[in-house]
Design a protein around this motif. Structure first.
Motif, mmCIF file in Angstrom:
data_model
loop_
_atom_site.group_PDB
_atom_site.id
_atom_site.type_symbol
_atom_site.label_atom_id
_atom_site.label_comp_id
_atom_site.label_asym_id
_atom_site.label_seq_id
_atom_site.Cartn_x
_atom_site.Cartn_y
_atom_site.Cartn_z
ATOM 1 N N UNK A 10 0.984 -1.069 -0.060
ATOM 2 C CA UNK A 10 0.083 -0.006 0.055
ATOM 3 C C UNK A 10 1.023 1.394 -0.089
ATOM 4 N N UNK A 11 1.968 1.196 0.457
ATOM 5 C CA UNK A 11 3.009 2.449 0.526
ATOM 6 C C UNK A 11 3.738 2.690 -0.666
ATOM 7 N N UNK A 12 3.737 1.603 -1.716
ATOM 8 C CA UNK A 12 4.531 1.968 -2.774
ATOM 9 C C UNK A 12 3.787 2.803 -3.703
ATOM 10 N N UNK A 13 4.494 3.572 -4.677
ATOM 11 C CA UNK A 13 4.065 4.332 -5.531
ATOM 12 C C UNK A 13 3.343 3.763 -6.529
ATOM 13 N N UNK A 14 3.655 2.318 -6.747
ATOM 14 C CA UNK A 14 2.994 1.770 -7.982
ATOM 15 C C UNK A 14 1.925 0.822 -7.444
ATOM 16 N N UNK A 15 1.440 1.024 -6.168
ATOM 17 C CA UNK A 15 0.219 0.325 -5.473
ATOM 18 C C UNK A 15 -1.048 0.621 -6.398
ATOM 19 N N UNK A 16 -1.620 -0.500 -6.569
ATOM 20 C CA UNK A 16 -3.151 -0.646 -7.455
ATOM 21 C C UNK A 16 -3.852 0.293 -6.687
ATOM 22 N N UNK A 17 -4.707 1.079 -7.307
ATOM 23 C CA UNK A 17 -5.875 2.031 -6.796
ATOM 24 C C UNK A 17 -7.477 1.083 -7.086
ATOM 25 N N UNK A 18 -7.906 0.706 -6.127
ATOM 26 C CA UNK A 18 -9.196 0.013 -6.015
ATOM 27 C C UNK A 18 -10.395 0.725 -5.740
ATOM 28 N N UNK A 19 -11.366 0.622 -6.423
ATOM 29 C CA UNK A 19 -12.710 1.165 -6.210
ATOM 30 C C UNK A 19 -13.623 0.192 -5.290
ATOM 31 N N UNK A 20 -14.313 0.560 -4.361
ATOM 32 C CA UNK A 20 -15.100 -0.283 -3.736
ATOM 33 C C UNK A 20 -16.719 -0.414 -4.169
ATOM 34 N N UNK A 21 -17.273 -1.170 -4.917
ATOM 35 C CA UNK A 21 -18.471 -1.008 -5.251
ATOM 36 C C UNK A 21 -19.724 -2.102 -4.859
ATOM 37 N N UNK A 22 -20.736 -1.599 -4.601
ATOM 38 C CA UNK A 22 -21.838 -2.845 -4.292
ATOM 39 C C UNK A 22 -22.679 -2.797 -5.441
ATOM 40 N N UNK A 23 -23.049 -4.059 -5.419
ATOM 41 C CA UNK A 23 -23.999 -4.533 -6.522
ATOM 42 C C UNK A 23 -25.199 -5.436 -6.096
ATOM 43 N N UNK A 24 -26.399 -5.022 -6.360
ATOM 44 C CA UNK A 24 -27.377 -5.647 -5.753
ATOM 45 C C UNK A 24 -28.319 -6.258 -6.854
ATOM 46 N N UNK A 25 -28.963 -7.560 -6.742
ATOM 47 C CA UNK A 25 -29.745 -8.169 -7.646
ATOM 48 C C UNK A 25 -30.617 -9.218 -6.944
ATOM 49 N N UNK A 26 -31.253 -10.051 -7.873
ATOM 50 C CA UNK A 26 -32.101 -11.305 -7.540
ATOM 51 C C UNK A 26 -31.496 -12.469 -8.173
ATOM 52 N N UNK A 27 -31.486 -13.579 -7.289
ATOM 53 C CA UNK A 27 -31.130 -14.837 -7.896
ATOM 54 C C UNK A 27 -32.210 -15.648 -8.085
ATOM 55 N N UNK A 28 -32.233 -16.975 -8.420
ATOM 56 C CA UNK A 28 -33.127 -17.760 -8.566
ATOM 57 C C UNK A 28 -34.360 -17.718 -7.516
ATOM 58 N N UNK A 29 -35.451 -18.086 -7.449
ATOM 59 C CA UNK A 29 -36.466 -18.049 -6.578
ATOM 60 C C UNK A 29 -36.717 -16.557 -5.861
ATOM 61 N N UNK A 30 -36.075 -15.689 -6.628
ATOM 62 C CA UNK A 30 -36.267 -14.116 -6.100
ATOM 63 C C UNK A 30 -35.459 -13.976 -4.946
ATOM 64 N N UNK A 31 -34.346 -14.565 -4.584
ATOM 65 C CA UNK A 31 -33.510 -14.347 -3.444
ATOM 66 C C UNK A 31 -32.733 -12.905 -3.668
ATOM 67 N N UNK A 32 -32.974 -12.136 -2.747
ATOM 68 C CA UNK A 32 -31.996 -10.879 -2.770
ATOM 69 C C UNK A 32 -30.538 -11.110 -2.343
ATOM 70 N N UNK A 33 -29.860 -10.593 -3.286
ATOM 71 C CA UNK A 33 -28.218 -10.706 -3.086
ATOM 72 C C UNK A 33 -27.576 -9.402 -3.233
ATOM 73 N N UNK A 34 -26.479 -9.489 -2.008
ATOM 74 C CA UNK A 34 -25.645 -8.191 -2.342
ATOM 75 C C UNK A 34 -24.196 -8.823 -2.617
#
Length: 246
Positions: free
Chosen positions: A73-97
């Motif tokens: 994390x301290x290196x100048x070449x450290x990867x930069x990550x975005x935190x993202x949340x996805x929401x949806x429905x699975x089989x049987x209408x199950x809610x998924x995060x």
């Protein structure tokens, strides 16, 4: 029992342990790197990093891997990550995060959408299902630390909100912002926890039969196999009989 803990049990029983373990180490290392980059690289001065390191240790991540993730994390070449949340429905209408960390939003969104579609689910807008969950801190202990009364007493003293005790162990819930303090207070009384992290706790769950469970497991496994996905939570449960057949 909530879907996330049921899934943890199922995952534990299913085999594929080496592949799962390598993937888990990678995801925990990524969380450590991101936490260290966002704050202080000293866990004692960075609550998020402290929790990330504690979780990694609980999952038996080697010390040198943890140190390497912090150093990265301290290196100048450290990867930069975005935190993202996805929401949806699975089989049987199950809610998924689905929670992800990515260096390419387009790639991750495309992959997650494709996984949902192939498994008979569909991706929804942010906020479409998260209202059915509560954001909580979770600390898990094995049944061997003591009976429900002992754990409840320790949890109350630590400032936790709720305890769910079964023959499998104890799940202690608290407000998200209190997780670090509650976890440390519990550790002083009960010892090292099995896990200590932020979760999405379903407000209600849907019970699945074998066919529905098989379809949902296919989707969850595919999501968790994606390198950008950090966690998957769904509001389901199933009987011990169905779990055994899986």
């Amino acid at each position: 029992m909530a879907g996330h803990s049921k899934w943890a049990n199922i995952q534990h029983r299913k085999g594929r342990q080496d592949a799962i373990r390598a993937k888990l180490f990678s995801k925990l290392s990524k969380e450590i790197t991101v936490a260290a980059k966002m704050g202080d690289p000293d866990p004692d001065k960075n609550p998020r990093l402290r929790l990330a390191v504690k979780e990694a240790k609980a999952q038996s991540v080697p010390k040198d891997v943890i140190e390497r993730a912090i150093k990265k994390s301290q290196g100048g070449d450290a990867d930069s990550y975005d935190e993202i949340r996805y929401e949806g429905y699975g089989p049987e209408g199950i809610a998924i995060i689905v929670e992800a960390m990515t260096d390419n939003r387009n790639r991750t969104a495309s992959n997650v959408r494709s996984i949902f579609a192939k498994a008979g689910g569909n991706l929804a807008e942010t906020g479409a299902v998260s209202f059915m969950f509560d954001r909580k801190g979770l600390v898990v202990y094995p049944a061997s630390v003591g009976d429900a009364e002992k754990v409840l007493e320790a949890a109350i003293e630590a400032g936790a909100e709720d305890v769910e005790s079964t023959e499998d162990g104890h799940e202690i819930y608290c407000e998200p912002g209190d997780l670090s303090d509650v976890s440390n207070a519990l550790e002083a009384v009960l010892g090292e926890s099995e896990t200590s992290k932020l979760v999405w706790k379903p407000q209600t769950t849907t019970t699945l039969d074998l066919e529905g469970a098989q379809k949902l497991m296919k989707l969850i496994e595919a999501l968790e196999d994606d390198d950008d996905v950090q966690s998957v939570t769904a509001n389901f449960e199933m009987s011990d009989e169905v779990m055994a057949q899986l």
